[in-house]
Design a protein around this motif. Sequence first.
Motif, PDB file in Angstrom:
ATOM      1  N   VAL A 163      36.570  -5.736  84.312  1.00  0.00           N
ATOM      2  CA  VAL A 163      36.887  -5.648  85.387  1.00  0.00           C
ATOM      3  C   VAL A 163      36.652  -4.262  85.701  1.00  0.00           C
ATOM      4  CG1 VAL A 163      37.889  -5.318  88.040  1.00  0.00           C
ATOM      5  CG2 VAL A 163      38.527  -7.620  86.503  1.00  0.00           C
ATOM      6  N   THR A 164      35.693  -3.827  86.846  1.00  0.00           N
ATOM      7  CA  THR A 164      35.918  -1.995  87.489  1.00  0.00           C
ATOM      8  C   THR A 164      36.045  -1.842  88.036  1.00  0.00           C
ATOM      9  OG1 THR A 164      33.314  -2.279  88.396  1.00  0.00           O
ATOM     10  CG2 THR A 164      33.512  -2.597  85.665  1.00  0.00           C
ATOM     11  N   GLN A 165      36.567  -0.501  88.238  1.00  0.00           N
ATOM     12  CA  GLN A 165      36.763   0.293  89.944  1.00  0.00           C
ATOM     13  C   GLN A 165      36.399   1.432  89.482  1.00  0.00           C
ATOM     14  OE1 GLN A 165      41.582  -0.471  89.113  1.00  0.00           O
ATOM     15  NE2 GLN A 165      41.112  -3.107  89.997  1.00  0.00           N
ATOM     16  N   LEU A 166      36.845   2.786  90.013  1.00  0.00           N
ATOM     17  CA  LEU A 166      36.546   3.733  90.004  1.00  0.00           C
ATOM     18  C   LEU A 166      37.624   4.680  89.207  1.00  0.00           C
ATOM     19  CD1 LEU A 166      34.688   5.798  91.712  1.00  0.00           C
ATOM     20  CD2 LEU A 166      36.444   6.428  93.475  1.00  0.00           C
ATOM     21  N   GLY A 167      36.648   5.424  88.702  1.00  0.00           N
ATOM     22  CA  GLY A 167      37.469   5.584  87.312  1.00  0.00           C
ATOM     23  C   GLY A 167      37.920   5.118  85.972  1.00  0.00           C
ATOM     24  N   SER A 168      37.933   3.885  86.135  1.00  0.00           N
ATOM     25  CA  SER A 168      38.601   2.425  85.429  1.00  0.00           C
ATOM     26  C   SER A 168      38.428   1.533  84.716  1.00  0.00           C
ATOM     27  CB  SER A 168      39.956   3.067  85.620  1.00  0.00           C
ATOM     28  OG  SER A 168      40.102   2.022  87.014  1.00  0.00           O
ATOM     29  N   ASP A 169      38.629   1.419  83.742  1.00  0.00           N
ATOM     30  CA  ASP A 169      38.069  -0.629  83.386  1.00  0.00           C
ATOM     31  C   ASP A 169      39.093  -0.809  83.047  1.00  0.00           C
ATOM     32  OD1 ASP A 169      35.056  -0.807  83.738  1.00  0.00           O
ATOM     33  OD2 ASP A 169      34.974   1.421  82.714  1.00  0.00           O
ATOM     34  N   LEU A 170      38.789  -2.628  83.119  1.00  0.00           N
ATOM     35  CA  LEU A 170      40.094  -3.662  82.882  1.00  0.00           C
ATOM     36  C   LEU A 170      39.143  -4.095  81.829  1.00  0.00           C
ATOM     37  CD1 LEU A 170      42.942  -3.876  82.852  1.00  0.00           C
ATOM     38  CD2 LEU A 170      43.128  -5.523  84.285  1.00  0.00           C
ATOM     39  N   ILE A 171      39.373  -4.348  80.738  1.00  0.00           N
ATOM     40  CA  ILE A 171      38.805  -4.667  79.740  1.00  0.00           C
ATOM     41  C   ILE A 171      39.428  -6.132  79.036  1.00  0.00           C
ATOM     42  CG2 ILE A 171      37.453  -4.485  77.804  1.00  0.00           C
ATOM     43  CD1 ILE A 171      36.605  -1.669  78.556  1.00  0.00           C
ATOM     44  N   ALA A 172      39.358  -7.223  79.055  1.00  0.00           N
ATOM     45  CA  ALA A 172      39.294  -8.566  78.725  1.00  0.00           C
ATOM     46  C   ALA A 172      39.051  -9.095  76.626  1.00  0.00           C
ATOM     47  CB  ALA A 172      39.727  -9.861  79.675  1.00  0.00           C
ATOM     48  N   ARG A 173      39.457  -9.164  75.982  1.00  0.00           N
ATOM     49  CA  ARG A 173      38.916  -9.061  74.500  1.00  0.00           C
ATOM     50  C   ARG A 173      39.794  -9.997  74.202  1.00  0.00           C
ATOM     51  NH1 ARG A 173      37.510  -2.892  72.338  1.00  0.00           N
ATOM     52  NH2 ARG A 173      35.659  -2.875  74.161  1.00  0.00           N
ATOM     53  N   PRO A 174      39.610 -11.397  73.218  1.00  0.00           N
ATOM     54  CA  PRO A 174      40.777 -12.221  72.630  1.00  0.00           C
ATOM     55  C   PRO A 174      41.895 -11.781  72.143  1.00  0.00           C
ATOM     56  CG  PRO A 174      38.239 -12.624  71.611  1.00  0.00           C
ATOM     57  CD  PRO A 174      39.133 -11.306  72.660  1.00  0.00           C
ATOM     58  N   ASP A 175      41.829 -10.399  71.566  1.00  0.00           N
ATOM     59  CA  ASP A 175      43.520 -10.214  71.228  1.00  0.00           C
ATOM     60  C   ASP A 175      44.306  -9.134  72.326  1.00  0.00           C
ATOM     61  OD1 ASP A 175      41.877  -6.982  71.266  1.00  0.00           O
ATOM     62  OD2 ASP A 175      41.915  -6.597  70.211  1.00  0.00           O
ATOM     63  N   GLY A 176      43.736  -9.604  73.399  1.00  0.00           N
ATOM     64  CA  GLY A 176      44.589  -8.648  74.445  1.00  0.00           C
ATOM     65  C   GLY A 176      43.883  -8.332  75.714  1.00  0.00           C
ATOM     66  N   LEU A 177      44.244  -7.409  76.504  1.00  0.00           N
ATOM     67  CA  LEU A 177      44.207  -6.737  77.566  1.00  0.00           C
ATOM     68  C   LEU A 177      44.113  -4.986  77.377  1.00  0.00           C
ATOM     69  CD1 LEU A 177      45.826  -8.327  80.806  1.00  0.00           C
ATOM     70  CD2 LEU A 177      43.198  -8.560  80.079  1.00  0.00           C
ATOM     71  N   ARG A 178      42.796  -4.997  78.114  1.00  0.00           N
ATOM     72  CA  ARG A 178      43.068  -2.727  77.518  1.00  0.00           C
ATOM     73  C   ARG A 178      42.512  -2.296  79.531  1.00  0.00           C
ATOM     74  NH1 ARG A 178      41.386  -4.811  72.972  1.00  0.00           N
ATOM     75  NH2 ARG A 178      41.699  -3.597  71.388  1.00  0.00           N
ATOM     76  N   GLN A 179      43.539  -1.335  79.723  1.00  0.00           N
ATOM     77  CA  GLN A 179      43.409  -0.518  80.563  1.00  0.00           C
ATOM     78  C   GLN A 179      42.775   0.586  80.672  1.00  0.00           C
ATOM     79  OE1 GLN A 179      44.330  -1.716  84.533  1.00  0.00           O
ATOM     80  NE2 GLN A 179      42.956   0.348  84.403  1.00  0.00           N
ATOM     81  N   VAL A 180      41.636   1.045  80.836  1.00  0.00           N
ATOM     82  CA  VAL A 180      41.022   2.131  80.511  1.00  0.00           C
ATOM     83  C   VAL A 180      41.040   3.413  81.865  1.00  0.00           C
ATOM     84  CG1 VAL A 180      38.798   3.133  79.235  1.00  0.00           C
ATOM     85  CG2 VAL A 180      39.453   1.751  78.672  1.00  0.00           C
ATOM     86  N   ASP A 181      41.843   4.629  81.073  1.00  0.00           N
ATOM     87  CA  ASP A 181      41.755   5.074  82.730  1.00  0.00           C
ATOM     88  C   ASP A 181      40.624   6.647  81.777  1.00  0.00           C
ATOM     89  OD1 ASP A 181      42.447   7.424  84.844  1.00  0.00           O
ATOM     90  OD2 ASP A 181      44.197   7.045  84.470  1.00  0.00           O
ATOM     91  N   HIS A 182      39.520   6.572  83.229  1.00  0.00           N
ATOM     92  CA  HIS A 182      38.434   7.281  82.207  1.00  0.00           C
ATOM     93  C   HIS A 182      38.428   8.922  82.782  1.00  0.00           C
ATOM     94  CE1 HIS A 182      36.108   4.160  81.243  1.00  0.00           C
ATOM     95  NE2 HIS A 182      35.616   3.553  81.983  1.00  0.00           N
ATOM     96  N   SER A 183      39.555   9.619  83.465  1.00  0.00           N
ATOM     97  CA  SER A 183      40.144  10.375  83.811  1.00  0.00           C
ATOM     98  C   SER A 183      41.077  10.847  83.837  1.00  0.00           C
ATOM     99  CB  SER A 183      40.145  10.362  85.691  1.00  0.00           C
ATOM    100  OG  SER A 183      41.451   9.652  85.928  1.00  0.00           O
ATOM    101  N   ARG A 184      41.705  10.240  82.937  1.00  0.00           N
ATOM    102  CA  ARG A 184      42.798  10.887  81.775  1.00  0.00           C
ATOM    103  C   ARG A 184      42.666  10.765  80.544  1.00  0.00           C
ATOM    104  NH1 ARG A 184      48.616   8.651  84.677  1.00  0.00           N
ATOM    105  NH2 ARG A 184      48.157  10.263  86.381  1.00  0.00           N
ATOM    106  N   ARG A 185      41.031   9.848  80.045  1.00  0.00           N
ATOM    107  CA  ARG A 185      40.790  10.014  78.886  1.00  0.00           C
ATOM    108  C   ARG A 185      41.882   8.494  78.376  1.00  0.00           C
ATOM    109  NH1 ARG A 185      35.611  11.826  77.789  1.00  0.00           N
ATOM    110  NH2 ARG A 185      36.189  12.291  75.358  1.00  0.00           N
ATOM    111  N   THR A 186      42.834   7.849  78.818  1.00  0.00           N
ATOM    112  CA  THR A 186      43.577   7.063  78.213  1.00  0.00           C
ATOM    113  C   THR A 186      43.849   5.802  78.213  1.00  0.00           C
ATOM    114  OG1 THR A 186      44.815   6.349  80.025  1.00  0.00           O
ATOM    115  CG2 THR A 186      45.210   8.896  78.398  1.00  0.00           C
ATOM    116  N   VAL A 187      43.375   5.037  77.016  1.00  0.00           N
ATOM    117  CA  VAL A 187      44.163   3.392  76.784  1.00  0.00           C
ATOM    118  C   VAL A 187      44.804   2.704  76.779  1.00  0.00           C
ATOM    119  CG1 VAL A 187      42.490   1.239  75.905  1.00  0.00           C
ATOM    120  CG2 VAL A 187      41.174   3.238  76.115  1.00  0.00           C
TER     121      VAL A 187
END
Length: 250
Positions: free
Chosen positions: A121-145
């Motif tokens: 799921v994409t949002q402004l400046g971030s992504d929420l990514i689902a994979r078989p091992d879990g979820l990743r909340q990606v913050d592109h402005s802070r460069r964090t996961v």
Amino acid sequence: MTHDELRARLRDASADLAPRDDLLKSLAEGHVRRHKRVRRGLIGGSVAATVLVAALLGTMLTGSPPPEQVDPARPTPAQILAKARAADEAAQNMIMCFGSGGGPQWRSNGFALRSENLGRVTQLGSDLIARPDGLRQVDHSRRTVLFTRMPGADAIRHLFVPGTGDARWWLREDAKVQSVSIGKSIHLTMSAPTGFTEYQVYLDLETFLIRQVVADGVLLNYWWLPATNENRERVAQSIPPDYRETVVGE
């Protein structure tokens, strides 16, 4: 004897009669015998009149209306819902895209490949990514996961909280079809005991896949793409290696 007198006598004479098994046949044969010398061009009208009389007598003597004619080419609401659920199940290996834009563009709201438990799921400046091992909340402005471990869980179900992004949510088992209309698409008015009390679902005429949903003024469009390498990039964007990751969960 007038017509009114004749009808009155027939009604009185048949008040206590039960219909014989061969009643309609006898009526039809007698009608043909009495009119066998009628001009050939009127025979069709005679036969039609006999059928009409038989139908009316059947209604009068049995007390039930003639059976309703059902169009076999028009499926029932239950059949339409069953076809939609089967089509959704068969699309497990396709990439489902949803959003409010005019097409499945890169920055659309969401993507999912359910057979591989991949989603995004994409949002402004971030992504929420689902994979078989879990979820990743990606913050592109802070460069964090922020990685939430969920091994073996249905990551896509957690990705689309409360689940309304995933097309199968609208077709769940407790949903009921209230009405159906068919035009350029199959329009279902549906309801469910939980979530939205009433919502509109539009199905593709050929595939029976969901194309659009309207609920409480919110419009969602759906597109279904083959799982090519190019389309897979929409589902699980690669995360730059220099992003700082925090892990939570088991």
